[in-house]
Design a protein around this motif. Structure first.
Motif, PDB file in Angstrom:
ATOM      1  N   UNK A 228       0.860  -1.193   0.000  1.00 10.15           N
ATOM      2  CA  UNK A 228       0.000   0.000   0.000  1.00 10.15           C
ATOM      3  C   UNK A 228       0.889   1.234   0.000  1.00 10.15           C
ATOM      4  N   UNK A 229       0.314   2.336  -0.426  1.00  7.43           N
ATOM      5  CA  UNK A 229       1.055   3.599  -0.498  1.00  7.43           C
ATOM      6  C   UNK A 229       0.351   4.651   0.340  1.00  7.43           C
ATOM      7  N   UNK A 230       1.098   5.368   1.156  1.00  5.45           N
ATOM      8  CA  UNK A 230       0.486   6.429   1.944  1.00  5.45           C
ATOM      9  C   UNK A 230       1.090   6.509   3.329  1.00  5.45           C
ATOM     10  N   UNK A 231       0.270   6.898   4.300  1.00  2.00           N
ATOM     11  CA  UNK A 231       0.723   7.030   5.675  1.00  2.00           C
ATOM     12  C   UNK A 231       0.618   5.673   6.372  1.00  2.00           C
ATOM     13  N   UNK A 232       1.767   5.092   6.744  1.00  2.00           N
ATOM     14  CA  UNK A 232       1.737   3.744   7.329  1.00  2.00           C
ATOM     15  C   UNK A 232       0.798   3.630   8.532  1.00  2.00           C
ATOM     16  N   UNK A 233       0.775   4.678   9.362  1.00  2.00           N
ATOM     17  CA  UNK A 233      -0.006   4.607  10.595  1.00  2.00           C
ATOM     18  C   UNK A 233      -1.470   4.302  10.327  1.00  2.00           C
ATOM     19  N   UNK A 234      -2.055   5.106   9.435  1.00  2.00           N
ATOM     20  CA  UNK A 234      -3.489   4.990   9.188  1.00  2.00           C
ATOM     21  C   UNK A 234      -3.806   3.708   8.425  1.00  2.00           C
ATOM     22  N   UNK A 235      -2.955   3.385   7.466  1.00  2.00           N
ATOM     23  CA  UNK A 235      -3.191   2.184   6.654  1.00  2.00           C
ATOM     24  C   UNK A 235      -3.134   0.934   7.526  1.00  2.00           C
ATOM     25  N   UNK A 236      -2.137   0.888   8.441  1.00  2.00           N
ATOM     26  CA  UNK A 236      -1.977  -0.292   9.301  1.00  2.00           C
ATOM     27  C   UNK A 236      -3.059  -0.348  10.378  1.00  2.00           C
ATOM     28  N   UNK A 237      -3.384   0.808  10.955  1.00  2.00           N
ATOM     29  CA  UNK A 237      -4.343   0.803  12.069  1.00  2.00           C
ATOM     30  C   UNK A 237      -5.776   0.580  11.597  1.00  2.00           C
ATOM     31  N   UNK A 238      -6.124   1.208  10.459  1.00  2.00           N
ATOM     32  CA  UNK A 238      -7.540   1.241  10.107  1.00  2.00           C
ATOM     33  C   UNK A 238      -7.879   0.632   8.753  1.00  2.00           C
ATOM     34  N   UNK A 239      -7.195   1.125   7.717  1.00  2.00           N
ATOM     35  CA  UNK A 239      -7.631   0.798   6.363  1.00  2.00           C
ATOM     36  C   UNK A 239      -7.585  -0.706   6.070  1.00  2.00           C
TER      37      UNK A 239
ATOM     38  N   UNK B  73       2.945   3.207  18.197  1.00  2.00           N
ATOM     39  CA  UNK B  73       2.172   3.947  19.200  1.00  2.00           C
ATOM     40  C   UNK B  73       0.790   4.316  18.656  1.00  2.00           C
ATOM     41  N   UNK B  74       0.779   4.836  17.433  1.00  2.00           N
ATOM     42  CA  UNK B  74      -0.476   5.247  16.808  1.00  2.00           C
ATOM     43  C   UNK B  74      -1.398   4.040  16.619  1.00  2.00           C
ATOM     44  N   UNK B  75      -0.817   2.953  16.113  1.00  2.00           N
ATOM     45  CA  UNK B  75      -1.628   1.763  15.834  1.00  2.00           C
ATOM     46  C   UNK B  75      -2.213   1.217  17.132  1.00  2.00           C
ATOM     47  N   UNK B  76      -1.392   1.180  18.184  1.00  2.00           N
ATOM     48  CA  UNK B  76      -1.871   0.683  19.471  1.00  2.00           C
ATOM     49  C   UNK B  76      -3.089   1.466  19.936  1.00  2.00           C
ATOM     50  N   UNK B  77      -3.037   2.778  19.761  1.00  2.00           N
ATOM     51  CA  UNK B  77      -4.143   3.620  20.231  1.00  2.00           C
ATOM     52  C   UNK B  77      -5.367   3.563  19.325  1.00  2.00           C
ATOM     53  N   UNK B  78      -5.176   3.378  18.043  1.00  2.00           N
ATOM     54  CA  UNK B  78      -6.284   3.578  17.091  1.00  2.00           C
ATOM     55  C   UNK B  78      -6.786   2.335  16.378  1.00  2.00           C
ATOM     56  N   UNK B  79      -6.124   1.221  16.559  1.00  2.00           N
ATOM     57  CA  UNK B  79      -6.552   0.020  15.836  1.00  2.00           C
ATOM     58  C   UNK B  79      -7.900  -0.464  16.348  1.00  2.00           C
ATOM     59  N   UNK B  80      -8.595  -1.184  15.486  1.00  2.00           N
ATOM     60  CA  UNK B  80      -9.916  -1.684  15.829  1.00  2.00           C
ATOM     61  C   UNK B  80      -9.856  -3.125  16.335  1.00  2.00           C
ATOM     62  N   UNK B  81      -8.660  -3.688  16.346  1.00  2.00           N
ATOM     63  CA  UNK B  81      -8.529  -5.076  16.787  1.00  2.00           C
ATOM     64  C   UNK B  81      -7.330  -5.167  17.730  1.00  2.00           C
ATOM     65  N   UNK B  82      -6.987  -6.370  18.168  1.00  3.78           N
ATOM     66  CA  UNK B  82      -5.837  -6.561  19.046  1.00  3.78           C
ATOM     67  C   UNK B  82      -4.547  -6.195  18.324  1.00  3.78           C
TER      68      UNK B  82
END
Length: 158
Positions: free
Chosen positions: A90-101, A131-140
């Protein structure tokens, strides 16, 4: 007895040692859970924004490298006995792509990440991905700091 069975485990790999440890652990956990494994490599497009004339070439090179490394990881995971292995770039901001998309698109129920080695100043500006993923992810989320035997790698000097 294991109550929690993960179905789809995503691990983000980027060629770093931390990601390597995360990948090893993801393989073990996927095996134990009979889960499918999703290997993702995010190409941070912001890294190319300053260098106009080269950016399409660099992005292409980055993509080729990512494809190659994902193919190697995928091979290894399948040889280790994981039946369903998918890869995604994927291309873009790793944080958002990994946590949510990707977790939303692919029904991921466990995200595995290496602990990112950012110093305090970098973290202030960039905010570490883990850190971002830990706070914003929808799963474990599992942040990996140890090797497959749960030992801290020898070469760490902190």
């Amino acid at each position: 007895m294991m109550l929690q069975q993960y179905q789809k485990i995503m691990v983000a790999v980027d060629g770093s040692n931390e990601a390597e440890l995360a990948f090893q652990k993801a393989v073990n956990i996927a095996k134990r859970n009979h889960a499918s494994l999703l290997l993702v490599h995010i190409i941070d497009t912001r890294a190319f924004q300053d260098i106009n004339s080269f950016d399409s070439m660099l992005a292409e090179q980055a993509t080729d490298l990512a494809k190659q490394s994902l193919a190697d990881y995928s091979d290894y995971a399948q040889k280790s006995g994981i039946e369903k292995v998918e890869t995604e770039i994927e291309y873009g901001s790793p944080k958002v792509i990994i946590a949510k998309q990707i977790p939303q698109d692919k029904a991921v129920d466990l995200i595995i990440l290496g602990a990112t080695g950012l110093n305090a100043v970098e973290r202030l500006f960039i905010g570490s991905v883990s850190e971002y993923v830990t706070r914003n992810a929808l799963c474990d989320v599992l942040i990996v700091r140890t090797d497959a035997e749960n030992k801290k790698p020898e070469n760490e000097d902190d």
